[in-house]
Design an enzyme around this catalytic site. Sequence first.
Site, PDB file in Angstrom:
ATOM      1  N   ASP A 169      37.339  38.841  46.665  1.00 29.23           N
ATOM      2  CA  ASP A 169      38.096  38.269  48.087  1.00 29.23           C
ATOM      3  C   ASP A 169      37.476  39.073  49.241  1.00 29.23           C
ATOM      4  O   ASP A 169      38.476  40.182  49.453  1.00 29.23           O
ATOM      5  CB  ASP A 169      39.397  37.832  47.856  1.00 29.23           C
ATOM      6  CG  ASP A 169      39.576  36.804  46.951  1.00 29.23           C
ATOM      7  OD1 ASP A 169      38.836  35.615  46.929  1.00 29.23           O
ATOM      8  OD2 ASP A 169      40.539  36.773  45.949  1.00 29.23           O
ATOM      9  N   GLY A 197      43.935  36.435  39.398  1.00 30.89           N
ATOM     10  CA  GLY A 197      44.342  37.888  39.733  1.00 30.89           C
ATOM     11  C   GLY A 197      45.527  38.447  39.302  1.00 30.89           C
ATOM     12  O   GLY A 197      45.492  39.233  38.186  1.00 30.89           O
ATOM     13  N   SER A 198      46.729  38.012  39.994  1.00 28.58           N
ATOM     14  CA  SER A 198      48.006  38.677  39.559  1.00 28.58           C
ATOM     15  C   SER A 198      48.217  38.448  38.020  1.00 28.58           C
ATOM     16  O   SER A 198      48.940  39.483  37.480  1.00 28.58           O
ATOM     17  CB  SER A 198      49.157  38.090  40.474  1.00 28.58           C
ATOM     18  OG  SER A 198      49.050  38.582  41.904  1.00 28.58           O
ATOM     19  N   HIS A 224      35.543  38.017  40.531  1.00 25.41           N
ATOM     20  CA  HIS A 224      35.723  37.210  41.890  1.00 25.41           C
ATOM     21  C   HIS A 224      36.270  38.362  42.870  1.00 25.41           C
ATOM     22  O   HIS A 224      37.491  38.851  42.753  1.00 25.41           O
ATOM     23  CB  HIS A 224      36.556  36.268  41.610  1.00 25.41           C
ATOM     24  CG  HIS A 224      36.970  35.343  43.006  1.00 25.41           C
ATOM     25  ND1 HIS A 224      36.116  34.176  43.195  1.00 25.41           N
ATOM     26  CD2 HIS A 224      37.838  35.149  43.915  1.00 25.41           C
ATOM     27  CE1 HIS A 224      36.241  33.660  44.460  1.00 25.41           C
ATOM     28  NE2 HIS A 224      37.581  34.445  44.722  1.00 25.41           N
ATOM     29  N   GLY A 279      47.453  31.021  42.243  1.00 26.39           N
ATOM     30  CA  GLY A 279      48.418  30.627  41.230  1.00 26.39           C
ATOM     31  C   GLY A 279      47.892  30.118  39.882  1.00 26.39           C
ATOM     32  O   GLY A 279      48.576  29.200  39.146  1.00 26.39           O
ATOM     33  N   GLY A 329      44.650  34.179  51.934  1.00 28.24           N
ATOM     34  CA  GLY A 329      44.906  35.427  52.634  1.00 28.24           C
ATOM     35  C   GLY A 329      45.694  36.569  51.783  1.00 28.24           C
ATOM     36  O   GLY A 329      45.574  37.754  52.169  1.00 28.24           O
ATOM     37  N   ASP A 343      41.120  28.910  42.726  1.00 26.64           N
ATOM     38  CA  ASP A 343      41.720  30.083  42.934  1.00 26.64           C
ATOM     39  C   ASP A 343      42.978  30.112  43.627  1.00 26.64           C
ATOM     40  O   ASP A 343      43.214  29.371  44.789  1.00 26.64           O
ATOM     41  CB  ASP A 343      40.727  30.828  43.965  1.00 26.64           C
ATOM     42  CG  ASP A 343      41.223  32.414  44.247  1.00 26.64           C
ATOM     43  OD1 ASP A 343      42.069  32.810  43.586  1.00 26.64           O
ATOM     44  OD2 ASP A 343      40.331  33.052  45.053  1.00 26.64           O
TER      45      ASP A 343
END
Length: 210
Positions: A27, A189-190, A25, A169, A134, A167
């Site tokens: 962004d 992600g994180s 993914h 959290g 963002g 997408d």
Amino acid sequence: MLAADFLHLDSEIEMLNRSEADWLHLDVMDGVFVPNISFGFPVLEAVASLCRKPLDVHYMIVKPERYIKQTAKLGAMMMNVHWEACDHLHRTIQEIHDAGMKAGVTLNPATPVSVLEDILGDVDMVLLMSVNPGFGGQKFIENTIKKVERLRQMIDERGLKTLIEVDGGVQGETAPRLVKAGVDVLVSGSYVFKNPTPEQTIRNLRQLER
């Protein structure tokens, strides 16, 4: 990819290639539609040359329709555009399909799923943002669970095959709840890239069942 180590992007992509991740993914942010700037086509092209996973390109930008041909040229599997950013959404979806890609529509946290009533049958996937777009690493917005349930009901009642993606959290506590509510695609992600065992983390997410 927003949470990856950009100084070692090649090794991060190789990890994803080895992993059980289904897609990558991406962004893309313009600093106008969202208060951040991420990366543009030079980075996208470099990633596309290395990544063996299908690319899910998520445009958090104004007038995303300007980049349909360039995105298709990358070999992207999915082009994701925001409902809030498109003046003529149906036309944009048609143009994405005509370019040979699947079309995704993204909704910000405050946008209700009801806005998709007249377009749901034309899209391949709906992405629900579970944080305000963002920045990565934000706290999960709890109302997303109810939005997923409402959207799942809309899709099932019509007998559609539209996928639901979430997408923001997505981690060990929220992911099982999202899958149970009806999510098909988890973007993380994180939680993946900052984890000491990212490949195992990806495997654990993929094994979740409704």
